[in-house]
Design a protein around this motif. Structure first.
Motif, PDB file in Angstrom:
ATOM      1  N   GLY A  43       0.829  -1.167  -0.080  1.00 45.36           N
ATOM      2  CA  GLY A  43      -0.001  -0.076   0.096  1.00 45.36           C
ATOM      3  C   GLY A  43       0.809   1.171  -0.034  1.00 45.36           C
ATOM      4  O   GLY A  43       1.935   1.396   0.771  1.00 45.36           O
ATOM      5  N   ARG A  44       0.473   2.387  -0.587  1.00 49.37           N
ATOM      6  CA  ARG A  44       1.137   3.507  -0.792  1.00 49.37           C
ATOM      7  C   ARG A  44       0.113   4.666  -0.699  1.00 49.37           C
ATOM      8  O   ARG A  44      -0.995   4.704  -1.331  1.00 49.37           O
ATOM      9  CB  ARG A  44       1.960   3.535  -1.974  1.00 49.37           C
ATOM     10  N   TYR A  45       0.392   5.565   0.172  1.00 50.65           N
ATOM     11  CA  TYR A  45      -0.476   6.826   0.475  1.00 50.65           C
ATOM     12  C   TYR A  45       0.251   7.826   0.809  1.00 50.65           C
ATOM     13  O   TYR A  45       1.260   7.647   1.255  1.00 50.65           O
ATOM     14  CB  TYR A  45      -1.679   6.354   1.556  1.00 50.65           C
ATOM     15  N   ILE A  46      -0.441   9.101   0.682  1.00 54.55           N
ATOM     16  CA  ILE A  46       0.151  10.431   0.533  1.00 54.55           C
ATOM     17  C   ILE A  46       0.105  10.869   2.147  1.00 54.55           C
ATOM     18  O   ILE A  46      -1.142  11.360   2.488  1.00 54.55           O
ATOM     19  CB  ILE A  46      -0.031  11.495  -0.352  1.00 54.55           C
ATOM     20  N   ARG A  59     -11.119   6.971   4.159  1.00 54.37           N
ATOM     21  CA  ARG A  59     -11.883   6.888   2.956  1.00 54.37           C
ATOM     22  C   ARG A  59     -11.235   6.524   1.585  1.00 54.37           C
ATOM     23  O   ARG A  59     -11.592   5.750   1.037  1.00 54.37           O
ATOM     24  CB  ARG A  59     -12.611   8.568   2.663  1.00 54.37           C
ATOM     25  N   ALA A  60      -9.976   7.041   1.519  1.00 53.74           N
ATOM     26  CA  ALA A  60      -9.046   6.750   0.366  1.00 53.74           C
ATOM     27  C   ALA A  60      -8.717   5.366   0.348  1.00 53.74           C
ATOM     28  O   ALA A  60      -8.364   4.629  -0.824  1.00 53.74           O
ATOM     29  CB  ALA A  60      -7.918   7.626   0.159  1.00 53.74           C
ATOM     30  N   LEU A  61      -8.484   4.877   1.383  1.00 51.18           N
ATOM     31  CA  LEU A  61      -8.012   3.253   1.733  1.00 51.18           C
ATOM     32  C   LEU A  61      -9.074   2.414   1.285  1.00 51.18           C
ATOM     33  O   LEU A  61      -8.989   1.380   0.696  1.00 51.18           O
ATOM     34  CB  LEU A  61      -7.693   2.927   3.294  1.00 51.18           C
ATOM     35  N   ASP A  62     -10.275   2.874   1.703  1.00 52.40           N
ATOM     36  CA  ASP A  62     -11.413   2.161   1.138  1.00 52.40           C
ATOM     37  C   ASP A  62     -11.613   1.965  -0.511  1.00 52.40           C
ATOM     38  O   ASP A  62     -11.911   0.929  -0.871  1.00 52.40           O
ATOM     39  CB  ASP A  62     -12.764   2.725   1.939  1.00 52.40           C
ATOM     40  N   ARG A  63     -11.456   2.964  -0.959  1.00 50.03           N
ATOM     41  CA  ARG A  63     -11.562   3.055  -2.364  1.00 50.03           C
ATOM     42  C   ARG A  63     -10.394   2.357  -2.933  1.00 50.03           C
ATOM     43  O   ARG A  63     -10.481   1.505  -4.069  1.00 50.03           O
ATOM     44  CB  ARG A  63     -11.230   4.705  -3.064  1.00 50.03           C
ATOM     45  N   ALA A  64      -9.037   2.374  -2.205  1.00 52.18           N
ATOM     46  CA  ALA A  64      -8.013   1.697  -3.026  1.00 52.18           C
ATOM     47  C   ALA A  64      -8.421   0.109  -2.881  1.00 52.18           C
ATOM     48  O   ALA A  64      -7.907  -0.585  -3.512  1.00 52.18           O
ATOM     49  CB  ALA A  64      -6.665   2.135  -2.126  1.00 52.18           C
ATOM     50  N   LEU A  65      -8.844  -0.299  -1.656  1.00 58.26           N
ATOM     51  CA  LEU A  65      -9.287  -1.679  -1.573  1.00 58.26           C
ATOM     52  C   LEU A  65     -10.263  -2.397  -2.633  1.00 58.26           C
ATOM     53  O   LEU A  65     -10.070  -3.208  -3.450  1.00 58.26           O
ATOM     54  CB  LEU A  65      -9.615  -1.727   0.105  1.00 58.26           C
ATOM     55  N   ARG A  66     -11.293  -1.362  -2.797  1.00 60.97           N
ATOM     56  CA  ARG A  66     -11.925  -1.748  -3.860  1.00 60.97           C
ATOM     57  C   ARG A  66     -11.583  -1.735  -5.395  1.00 60.97           C
ATOM     58  O   ARG A  66     -12.089  -2.332  -6.142  1.00 60.97           O
ATOM     59  CB  ARG A  66     -13.405  -0.868  -3.798  1.00 60.97           C
ATOM     60  N   ASP A  67     -10.506  -0.994  -5.583  1.00 60.33           N
ATOM     61  CA  ASP A  67     -10.125  -0.999  -6.942  1.00 60.33           C
ATOM     62  C   ASP A  67      -8.904  -2.028  -7.099  1.00 60.33           C
ATOM     63  O   ASP A  67      -8.400  -2.124  -8.315  1.00 60.33           O
ATOM     64  CB  ASP A  67      -9.309   0.292  -6.967  1.00 60.33           C
ATOM     65  N   LEU A  68      -8.742  -2.854  -5.971  1.00 63.60           N
ATOM     66  CA  LEU A  68      -7.585  -4.101  -6.204  1.00 63.60           C
ATOM     67  C   LEU A  68      -8.345  -5.064  -7.234  1.00 63.60           C
ATOM     68  O   LEU A  68      -9.877  -5.316  -7.155  1.00 63.60           O
ATOM     69  CB  LEU A  68      -7.545  -4.745  -4.913  1.00 63.60           C
ATOM     70  N   SER A  85       3.460   1.457  12.114  1.00 64.31           N
ATOM     71  CA  SER A  85       3.458   2.894  12.549  1.00 64.31           C
ATOM     72  C   SER A  85       1.972   3.337  12.640  1.00 64.31           C
ATOM     73  O   SER A  85       0.958   2.970  12.961  1.00 64.31           O
ATOM     74  CB  SER A  85       4.371   3.804  12.293  1.00 64.31           C
ATOM     75  N   THR A  86       2.098   4.568  11.863  1.00 66.93           N
ATOM     76  CA  THR A  86       0.663   5.279  11.578  1.00 66.93           C
ATOM     77  C   THR A  86      -0.478   4.378  10.848  1.00 66.93           C
ATOM     78  O   THR A  86      -1.722   4.587  10.856  1.00 66.93           O
ATOM     79  CB  THR A  86       0.820   6.753  10.742  1.00 66.93           C
ATOM     80  N   GLY A  87       0.059   3.281  10.130  1.00 67.37           N
ATOM     81  CA  GLY A  87      -0.807   2.659   9.294  1.00 67.37           C
ATOM     82  C   GLY A  87      -1.780   1.905  10.304  1.00 67.37           C
ATOM     83  O   GLY A  87      -2.948   1.335   9.931  1.00 67.37           O
ATOM     84  N   GLY A  88      -1.108   1.652  11.712  1.00 68.03           N
ATOM     85  CA  GLY A  88      -1.961   0.941  12.553  1.00 68.03           C
ATOM     86  C   GLY A  88      -3.388   1.745  12.873  1.00 68.03           C
ATOM     87  O   GLY A  88      -4.412   1.100  12.682  1.00 68.03           O
ATOM     88  N   PRO A  89      -3.276   2.874  13.286  1.00 69.00           N
ATOM     89  CA  PRO A  89      -4.595   3.612  13.736  1.00 69.00           C
ATOM     90  C   PRO A  89      -5.196   4.087  12.488  1.00 69.00           C
ATOM     91  O   PRO A  89      -6.566   4.057  12.491  1.00 69.00           O
ATOM     92  CB  PRO A  89      -4.123   4.814  14.675  1.00 69.00           C
ATOM     93  N   LEU A  90      -4.444   4.038  11.347  1.00 73.13           N
ATOM     94  CA  LEU A  90      -5.255   4.178  10.037  1.00 73.13           C
ATOM     95  C   LEU A  90      -6.284   3.224   9.721  1.00 73.13           C
ATOM     96  O   LEU A  90      -7.509   3.535   9.518  1.00 73.13           O
ATOM     97  CB  LEU A  90      -4.358   4.516   9.112  1.00 73.13           C
ATOM     98  N   ILE A  91      -5.739   2.052   9.758  1.00 76.18           N
ATOM     99  CA  ILE A  91      -6.879   0.925   9.516  1.00 76.18           C
ATOM    100  C   ILE A  91      -7.797   0.617  10.533  1.00 76.18           C
ATOM    101  O   ILE A  91      -8.950   0.404  10.056  1.00 76.18           O
ATOM    102  CB  ILE A  91      -6.247  -0.384   9.137  1.00 76.18           C
TER     103      ILE A  91
END
Length: 462
Positions: A43-46, A59-68, A85-91
Motif C-alpha cells: 500500500g502507498r498513500y500520501i 476513505r481513500a483506503l476504502d477506495r483503494a481496496l475496492r480498486d484491487l 506505525s501510523t498505518g495501525g490507527p489508520l486501518i
C-alpha cells in the motif's frame, strides 16, 4: 489469503517495507503454509500533505481496496493487513468509519497485524513539524503532514475518539484477529538531533510500548453534587466502573527491534533470507489463527515471551487525563493542577523517586499524558495511590472545589498495567452561587448590586 501492507507516516516509497514481504514469502514456503503470499499489495498513500486528515486517508483506503483486481465497488474479499506505525490507527479508523461496532461482523478484514503502531500517539509529535522533519531516518527530508501530526500527538482528539469508540468492539466475535508487535530497542545511530524521547526507556525510539497496546482502559471519575456539600477532601467516584476491552489483544514486545532503520528496524532490518527472525515467525503464526481458541493460545504465548524479554528491565504505563466539568467544558492547562498521592494518608510527595518518566500536555485538547514506571507505582507506600485536582477559579460566583480520587490497594493493579494505556476522565462539578442571579422587589426602587458578593451557597439545582 490476500495480504496488504500499509506503511506509516511521511513514507515516500514502498522501500520502507524492506525485504520483509520476501522473507514472509520464503518462510511460508519453508513451512508449507498455504498462504497466497503472491497477492501481497504494498500500500502507498500520501501522508506528507498538510491538507490531508486521517479520515481522508481512511476513505481513500476504502477506495483503494475496492480498486484491487479481486474486489469491486460492492465487495471487498477477505484479506489480512500488516501495518507499520501510523498505518495501525489508520486501518482501525477505516474499520470504525465503515464498519462501526454494530456492523463489525461485516468487515472483510480477518487478520490485523500491527508493527509498532501509534495506537495512542507518539511523544515525538509534540516537538513540532519543522524539527521532526529533520529526523532523516524517519522522513528522508520530507515535511510531515500537519493534520496527521496533530492526530499523532499524545492526547489528541482524533486518537481519543477512535479509542473510545472502538474500545468495546468484540473483534473475536466478528472473526477479526488482532496482534500488536513492537520493539524496545533504541538505534542511536539514526538521530539527527538530541531529544530525550528518541532514547526513552520502554520505547523503540519513536513509539512507547504502552502506546502501541490495544489493551487499554477508561476510568471516569465524577465529583458528585453530594460531595461538594461536604468538607474537603471531596472524593471523586468511578462512574461508570473501569472499562476495558472485551477480550485481551495479543501483544508481543521484542528486545532486538527498534522503530526504523536497516540495523534494528522491525521491518527494514529483515533480509530476504531471515525466515527464522522472530518477527517473521510471529507474523506467520498470527496469519494461521482462525479460531478464538487459536487466538487465546497465541495471546498467552506472546505474553510469556514478552515477560521473558522484559526481565530485569523497567516497564511503563501511559495515563492520559482529561479534566472537564459537568457542563462539558474542558479545563485548560492554566485552570487546574494535578498531584499524585500515596500512602495511607494519601499525601503528595510520597511516591518513589523516578516514578514519573515524563509528562506532556496536548496544547489543543488540554489532555495531560503521564508516562509512569509501573513497577515503582505498584510498590507505593501502603499500596495506596490517588490523585488530587485543584481547579480554578476556586472562589467567586462560579467556582470549583478541589477533589481527590483514592484508589484502594486492589484497584492500583487493575487501573495501571505495564505496557498499557489508561484514559482517566475527571468530571468536576461547577458550582454556581445563589447570588449570581437574583430578582429584586419592584417597590424598593433602584437596587444597586455592583458590590454583590458570593453567598458561598450553591444554587438549589446543584
Amino acid at each position: 489469503m490476500y495480504i496488504t501492507f500499509i506503511h506509516g507516516w511521511s513514507v515516500t516509497n514502498t522501500s520502507h517495507y524492506g525485504e520483509l514481504p520476501q522473507a514472509l514469502r520464503n518462510a511460508a514456503q519453508q513451512n508449507n503454509i498455504n498462504l497466497e503470499i503472491e497477492h501481497i499489495h504494498l500500500g502507498r498513500y500520501i501522508s506528507f500533505s498538510d491538507t490531508i486528515t486521517m479520515t481522508d486517508l481512511a476513505r481513500a483506503l476504502d477506495r483503494a481496496l475496492r480498486d484491487l483486481p479481486h474486489n469491486n465497488n460492492d465487495t471487498i474479499q477477505p484479506f489480512s493487513a500488516i501495518t507499520h506505525s501510523t498505518g495501525g490507527p489508520l486501518i482501525r479508523l477505516w474499520i470504525q468509519h465503515f464498519y462501526p461496532t454494530e456492523s463489525l461482523h461485516q468487515c472483510p478484514l480477518k487478520h490485523l497485524i500491527q508493527l509498532a503502531p501509534a495506537n495512542h500517539g507518539s511523544a515525538l509529535a509534540i516537538i513540532g513539524k519543522s524539527r521532526i522533519s529533520r529526523l532523516k531516518f524517519l522522513f528522508n527530508g520530507t515535511e510531515p503532514g500537519l493534520q496527521i501530526l496533530d492526530f499523532l500527538q499524545l492526547g489528541s482528539e482524533g486518537s481519543y475518539q477512535l479509542n473510545q469508540q472502538s474500545q468495546l468492539n468484540n473483534y473475536l466475535d466478528a472473526g477479526i484477529f488482532l496482534t500488536v508487535h513492537t520493539g524496545q530497542a533504541v538505534d542511536r545511530t539514526f538521530y539527527d538531533f538530541l531529544n530525550n524521547y528518541l532514547t526513552e526507556p520502554g520505547s523503540d525510539g519513536v513509539m512507547r510500548a504502552a502506546s502501541t497496546s490495544l489493551n487499554y482502559h477508561t476510568l471516569t471519575l465524577r465529583q458528585t453534587t453530594s460531595s461538594i456539600l461536604q468538607h474537603p477532601p471531596n472524593l471523586l467516584e468511578p462512574d461508570p466502573p473501569l472499562q476495558s476491552p472485551t477480550h485481551t489483544i495479543a501483544h508481543r514486545i521484542y528486545n532486538q527491534y527498534s522503530h526504523s532503520g536497516n540495523d534494528k528496524g522491525i521491518m527494514q532490518s529483515i533480509q530476504t533470507e531471515n525466515t527464522q527472525a522472530p518477527i517473521v515467525q510471529d507474523i506467520l503464526a498470527a496469519t494461521r489463527v482462525n479460531t478464538p481458541q487459536d487466538y487465546q493460545q497465541l495471546t498467552q504465548q506472546f505474553q510469556q515471551q514478552t515477560e521473558q524479554s522484559q526481565q530485569g528491565t523497567n516497564r511503563y504505563t501511559m495515563v492520559i487525563i482529561t479534566v472537564q466539568d459537568n457542563e462539558g467544558r474542558r479545563l485548560k492547562e492554566d485552570e487546574f493542577d494535578l498531584l499524585f498521592l500515596a500512602g495511607k494518608n494519601y499525601a503528595p510527595h510520597q511516591l518513589p523517586a523516578g516514578f514519573m518518566q515524563d509528562k506532556q500536555m496536548n496544547p489543543e485538547t488540554g489532555r495531560i499524558t503521564f508516562y509512569l514506571n509501573t513497577d515503582k507505582i505498584h510498590n507505593v507506600p501502603d499500596d495506596a495511590i490517588g490523585l488530587r485536582i485543584n481547579a480554578r477559579p476556586d472562589q467567586g460566583f462560579a467556582r470549583y472545589q478541589s477533589a481527590e480520587f483514592r484508589a484502594q490497594p486492589n484497584q492500583v493493579t487493575q487501573i495501571l498495567h505495564p505496557n498499557q494505556t489508561t484514559y482517566i476522565n475527571i468530571i468536576l462539578h461547577r458550582i454556581v452561587d445563589q447570588n449570581l442571579f437574583r430578582f429584586g422587589t419592584p417597590n424598593r426602587g433602584i437596587i444597586d448590586f455592583k458590590n454583590e458578593t458570593p453567598s458561598n451557597k450553591p444554587t438549589a439545582n446543584d
